[in-house]
Write an enzyme that holds these catalytic residues in place. Structure first.
Site, PDB file in Angstrom:
ATOM      1  N   ASP A 190      10.467   8.711  -3.381  1.00 28.74           N
ATOM      2  CA  ASP A 190      10.730   7.230  -3.536  1.00 28.74           C
ATOM      3  C   ASP A 190      12.279   6.972  -3.766  1.00 28.74           C
ATOM      4  OD1 ASP A 190      10.316   4.457  -3.866  1.00 28.74           O
ATOM      5  OD2 ASP A 190       9.285   4.391  -5.532  1.00 28.74           O
ATOM      6  N   GLU A 239      18.031   0.896  -7.039  1.00 26.31           N
ATOM      7  CA  GLU A 239      17.049   0.855  -7.960  1.00 26.31           C
ATOM      8  C   GLU A 239      17.317   1.887  -8.815  1.00 26.31           C
ATOM      9  OE1 GLU A 239      13.045   0.993  -6.329  1.00 26.31           O
ATOM     10  OE2 GLU A 239      12.032   1.224  -8.075  1.00 26.31           O
ATOM     11  N   GLU A 248       0.139   1.154  -3.936  1.00 25.29           N
ATOM     12  CA  GLU A 248       0.421   0.484  -5.292  1.00 25.29           C
ATOM     13  C   GLU A 248      -0.384  -0.725  -5.631  1.00 25.29           C
ATOM     14  OE1 GLU A 248       4.879   0.637  -5.318  1.00 25.29           O
ATOM     15  OE2 GLU A 248       4.973   2.363  -5.950  1.00 25.29           O
TER      16      GLU A 248
HETATM   17  C1  BDP Z   1       9.385   1.594  -5.225  1.00 26.18           C
HETATM   18  C2  BDP Z   1       9.767   0.273  -6.037  1.00 26.18           C
HETATM   19  C3  BDP Z   1       8.541  -0.652  -6.118  1.00 26.18           C
HETATM   20  C4  BDP Z   1       8.267  -1.195  -4.558  1.00 26.18           C
HETATM   21  C5  BDP Z   1       7.846   0.174  -3.855  1.00 26.18           C
HETATM   22  C6  BDP Z   1       7.737   0.151  -2.341  1.00 26.18           C
HETATM   23  O1  BDP Z   1       9.660   0.791  -7.581  1.00 26.18           O
HETATM   24  O2  BDP Z   1       8.966  -1.812  -6.826  1.00 26.18           O
HETATM   25  O3  BDP Z   1       7.205  -1.906  -4.542  1.00 26.18           O
HETATM   26  O4  BDP Z   1       8.929   1.118  -4.201  1.00 26.18           O
HETATM   27  O5  BDP Z   1       8.647   0.404  -1.814  1.00 26.18           O
HETATM   28  O6  BDP Z   1      10.511   2.161  -5.372  1.00 26.18           O
HETATM   29  O7  BDP Z   1       6.676  -0.424  -1.740  1.00 26.18           O
END
Ligand code: BDP
Length: 670
Positions: free
Chosen positions: A333, A361, A259
């Site tokens: 996720d 989340e 990411e």
């Molecule tokens: C996702 C989240 C994000 C996190 C990412 C992570 O939306 O904000 O940075 O995981 O685990 O669920 O790095």
């Protein structure tokens, strides 16, 4: 814990006799900051529960190999209760265990006499930013007041440490995995050291999220290439500085090449190269690197859930011994339901850790109840069949299969500076459940829910039954009103609160249509042999099971298979009908909780009673919103009528497409 005076006089008298003299026995038999805290907790707790001040003595005893580093054991004789542990930490955990028994009004003789943790490192991961915000945090701002530290050390750090220690948490990563390199500057190191000083006295070590490009950002180097000698030297000297200030620093947590975060692949190196350079710097100090497996950048176009496995299986055996690969419970996720991550069991030469998300989340955030112990149990109990049947995720993790000594479970924290710590009062149960399961990975969700309710609200059986039934049914209800039958990824972009199943713009694997794949014929992601073949990443027994709609457990049906709207399920319903009925079931369940919660009015303090009452009302509306949105949207493909037993949507699809659920303070009822 409530520490409220026990009303049952007979029990109180019985307890008084037994706990008026407590002997703490450790290998050293010496006072220490941790022992002092154990004493303080016992004194405070027993005074609250029984109104007496116990006499607490400290003695030395020989090392007991059954108790390991952190376990404890009780022995009772006619004059005193003996609490034995090898370490000070063990005595602190045992002290809380004793208080738990008293607060639950259990018979002392029935308490588990010996307890040893299943997992060695039981960590909270805070996604707290240095500017005080929390990524995916729903309980206010960060607990860490960076602008006040190190001169002002908030009293809340101590209470946080007490709460963590009471459930066995022994490490916290204090900053976000999307890390800021400033954490390594001397200004911040002294702030971190001030937090570490408070936590240490409760047996909790601090860990830091390390930004991979720190050698450039804080070090002023031109590169962060892990194979460059000057980069390795920079990490060594940075780590040396850190250990001068925080001699028991646990180590680093790293999100790399994920990411947008920098990582070794920026330099054509592997994740193992990246992890190992940090591991070498930490090794002389006893520190570890926790490297996250949450990566999905490598092959655009590949099924996202396959990428971590593809990336890490070839690296098995290439990591240093002080590297742990931290794997999310599922391959996507933190969805309300995912099958277990195929990496569990697939990299036997690598030390692995499990990462779960305590912060909700994707499960209603601070607005909706979703007790997560049943979800974590489901993951821990999943049989990987690697190397053979019975190799559950729990057994792989806790080392009982591999003999691995290092084991890690991490939970993304749901705490913030809200007065009640977690936003939703019932979300505290998730913090609690995480710690208890990390300590004992065999505990049932039911026993944890009961414990928490007794410790937090009351011990009367009907209070316990009412609250625990809400807790225990909540995760399944959320799945039903959000995304049953193995559907996933249909959340509103960015905030992930409400549904946005029509989302189709942007990077494909960040859209909803990528995941649900609904069309005129049916719904679901074909991950069978004829589809993306993600099933192949599981053991052959499971690949076969998951890869055909007939044998796939229905809870994962649409995760692995694309099936027609008319496909018959075990219930006799078509997929379409069942899908709609599940949405209604979710709504109905929340309505039932609202009714049941009302019966608690006479026994719960007005403040918590009203907060939860209002939140449950909100949750019903959230559930209705999800139901209506999803049924109306998917109906544009199925072209089928809404089955009997499902209420008519409150608005048309256009309404839901033009409003955002999270932003609607009180969702509109017409
Ligand atoms: C996702 C989240 C994000 C996190 C990412 C992570 O939306 O904000 O940075 O995981 O685990 O669920 O790095």
């Amino acid at each position: 814990m409530r520490y409220e005076l026990i009303q049952n006089q007979e029990l109180k008298a019985h307890y008084e006799k037994q706990v008026k003299h407590i002997i703490l026995e450790s290998e050293s038999g010496k006072e220490s900051a941790i022992i002092l805290n154990a004493r303080n907790e016992l004194t405070r707790g027993i005074h609250g529960l029984l109104g007496i001040s116990p006499e607490i003595e400290i003695r030395a005893h020989a090392y007991n190999s059954h108790l390991g580093e952190e376990g404890y054991e009780f022995a009772m004789d006619s004059t005193a209760i003996h609490l034995l542990a090898n370490s000070d930490q063990g005595l602190l955990y045992g002290s809380f265990a004793l208080l738990r028994v008293l607060q639950q009004e259990e018979v002392l003789e029935h308490m588990a006499l010996r307890s040893v943790p299943s997992i060695k490192l039981r960590l909270l991961n805070h996604w707290d930013n240095l500017n005080g915000t929390i990524e995916r945090g729903y309980a206010g701002r960060s607990l860490w007041k960076w602008d006040e530290l190190p001169s002002k050390v908030s009293e809340r750090y101590r209470d946080y440490a007490r709460a963590c220690a009471s459930i066995g948490i022994n490490g916290v990563v204090i900053n976000n995995v999307n890390a800021d390199a400033r954490i390594f500057t001397s200004d911040y190191i002294i702030k971190v050291a001030a937090i570490a000083d408070v936590l240490r006295a409760y047996g909790i070590r601090v860990y830091l999220s390390a930004r991979f490009s720190s050698p450039i950002e804080t070090g002023g180097l031109k590169t962060a290439d892990p194979l460059s000698p000057e980069v390795a030297a920079w990490w060594r000297s940075e780590v040396n500085e850190l250990y001068k200030a925080i001699p028991d620093l646990g180590g680093f947590l790293v999100k790399a090449n994920s990411e947008g975060q920098p990582g070794p692949q920026n330099y054509g190196r592997t994740h193992a190269d990246g992890a190992n350079v940090l591991a070498d710097a930490l090794k002389p100090h006893g520190g570890i690197v926790i490297w996250r497996a949450f990566v999905y950048e490598s092959r655009p176009g590949e099924d996202r859930v396959k990428m971590a496995y593809n990336e890490f299986v070839p690296l098995d055996g290439k990591f240093r011994s002080n590297v742990v690969l931290q794997i999310k419970n599922g391959a996507f996720d933190f969805q309300p339901r995912e099958p277990f991550h195929p990496l569990f069991g697939a990299i036997p030469k690598t030390t692995i850790g499990l990462e779960v998300q305590i912060t909700q989340e994707y499960l209603g955030q601070n607005k909706d109840v979703a007790f997560l112990a049943p979800m974590w149990r489901e993951v821990l109990d999943s049989d990987t069949y690697r190397p053979k049947a019975g190799a559950t995720v729990a057994r792989i993790l806790d080392g009982s299969l591999s003999g691995n000594k290092l084991s890690v479970v991490a939970g993304v924290a749901n705490t913030g500076d809200d007065r009640n710590w977690t936003g939703h009062p019932l979300a505290q149960a998730n913090w609690y459940a995480f710690g208890r399961l990390a300590w004992d990975d065999q505990l049932s969700a039911k026993s944890i829910a009961e414990e928490w309710t007794k410790l937090t609200f009351a011990t009367q059986p009907y209070v316990v039954a009412t609250i625990t039934s809400i807790l225990l049914n909540s995760r399944e209800a959320v799945v039903n009103y959000m995304d049953s039958l193995g559907l996933s990824g249909i959340f509103y972009k960015n905030h992930h609160f409400g549904p946005e199943p029509w989302l189709a713009e942007g990077r494909p694997d960040w859209t909803s249509v990528y995941y649900h794949r609904a069309d005129a014929k049916g719904i679901g992601f074909d991950r069978s042999k004829t589809g993306s073949n993600a099933v192949h990443q599981y053991a052959p027994e499971l690949a076969k099971l998951f890869g055909s709609a007939e044998s796939c457990p229905e809870k994962y049906l649409l995760w692995f298979n694309h099936v027609s709207w008319d496909y018959r399920l075990k219930s006799g319903n078509s997929v379409w009908d069942e899908f709609c009925l599940n949405y209604q079931k979710g709504v109905d369940e929340v309505r039932l909780w609202r009714k049941n919660w009302e019966t608690l009015k006479p026994v719960i303090d007005p403040e918590r009673f009203h907060v939860v009452r209002n939140l449950l009302a909100r949750q019903e509306l959230d559930a209705i919103w999800w139901r209506d949105t999803c049924i109306l949207y998917f109906q544009t493909f199925s072209k089928k009528p809404i089955p009997l037993g499902v209420e008519s949507p409150l608005h048309d699809l256009n309404y839901y497409q033009t409003h955002e659920l999270s932003l609607v303070e009180t969702p509109q009822l017409p």
